[in-house]
Design an enzyme around this catalytic site. Structure first.
Site, mmCIF file in Angstrom:
data_model
loop_
_atom_site.group_PDB
_atom_site.id
_atom_site.type_symbol
_atom_site.label_atom_id
_atom_site.label_comp_id
_atom_site.label_asym_id
_atom_site.label_seq_id
_atom_site.Cartn_x
_atom_site.Cartn_y
_atom_site.Cartn_z
ATOM 1 N N SER A 115 0.861 -1.179 0.000
ATOM 2 C CA SER A 115 0.000 0.000 0.000
ATOM 3 C C SER A 115 0.894 1.224 0.000
ATOM 4 C CB SER A 115 -0.876 0.002 1.260
ATOM 5 O OG SER A 115 -1.470 1.268 1.481
ATOM 6 N N TYR A 168 -1.670 -0.744 10.508
ATOM 7 C CA TYR A 168 -1.782 -1.116 9.103
ATOM 8 C C TYR A 168 -0.481 -0.798 8.382
ATOM 9 C CZ TYR A 168 -3.422 -1.168 4.265
ATOM 10 O OH TYR A 168 -3.567 -1.430 2.923
#
Length: 282
Positions: free
Chosen positions: A136, A149
């Site tokens: 990501s 995350y």
């Protein structure tokens, strides 16, 4: 000969699109979902295009190598492993508990690591193979609320860097894909901590508010992202020239912009600290 792709998390979003892109290019695809029943629509779509579906929860340590071995038996080998399955737990670092942290890391880091270990013996024996780890933009730039995350994606990026150097002599390619904001169900599937939000963290609240307005309005087209990933792996099309040439593949205008800001910030830090850093040798 058609390559065989093993793709985790094909129940939605980018995973579905990568599977469909590979199938439309006459590749063989084995996708995984946690539940065929819950992902019935996507399972049907992929199978109707000629793909195969296996159930796998990547947090199940014993299941990962067993399911990968079963996948290998379907076509005799796997050529491309795509670690796509994952989710996002958002909240202030102070508000995130141990069990929540473990589950985030189990899904986004340990799951891919298990499947990489399962794939490497076959890849090494054939001296070929590609490992695609979907991280990501958070894997290079952690925003407020994204601490765990981002940590899981930073971890996968670090593992990928070392892995790429270890496997290069075996002609095994590693590609880190770093999507920005793409129009998938990612934002609607965000998990929140069990502990109530600590109100003092205004920056975290601001990110939550931004994400809530972005849902369904993300600028990235997941089908185009899947096409670029397929091209970079296969050596065909617009991104084909990247095959084996790049380790990182940022996707989306927002990702490129955050990349540029991060590189500039790291350069400034290095410039400011160089004299101090060099003062510590014997």
């Amino acid at each position: 000969m058609a390559a065989v792709w093993f793709i985790t998390g094909v129940s939605s979003g980018l995973g579905t699109e990568i599977a469909l892109q590979a199938l439309s290019s006459n590749q063989r695809v084995i996708g995984t979902v946690r539940s065929r029943t819950k992902a019935a629509s996507q399972v049907s779509t992929i199978e109707n295009k000629g793909g195969r579906i296996l159930e796998l929860d990547v947090t199940d340590a014993a299941a990962c190598p067993a399911v990968f071995k079963k996948a290998e038996s379907l076509y005799g080998q796997i050529n491309v492993l795509v670690n796509n399955a994952g989710y996002s737990l958002l909240g202030a670092v102070e508000d995130l508990g141990d069990e929540e942290a473990r589950t985030q890391m189990e899904t986004n880091f340990f799951g891919p690591h298990r499947l990489i270990r399962a794939a490497l013996p076959g890849f090494r024996a054939r001296k070929s193979g590609t490992i695609v780890n979907i991280t990501s933009v958070a894997g290079i730039d952690g925003l407020p609320s994204c601490g765990l995350y981002a940590a899981s994606k930073f971890a996968l990026e670090g593992l990928s860097e070392s892995l790429a150097r270890e496997t290069a002599p075996f002609n095994i390619n590693v590609l880190i894909v770093e999507p920005g904001a793409f129009r998938t169900n990612f934002l609607s599937a965000i998990a929140l901590p069990n502990k109530p939000h600590t109100e003092d963290y205004k920056t975290v609240k601001a990110v939550f508010d931004k994400f809530s307005t972005m849902a369904g309005q993300q600028p990235g087209d997941p089908a185009k992202a899947a096409a670029r990933i397929f091209e970079a792996v296969s050596g065909q099309g617009m991104a084909g020239h990247l095959k084996g040439k790049v380790l990182r593949m940022p996707l989306g205008d927002d990702c490129v912009e955050r990349f540029e800001v991060k590189i500039k910030s790291m350069g400034e830090d290095l410039e400011n600290v160089t004299e101090v850093a060099r003062s510590t040798s014997f």
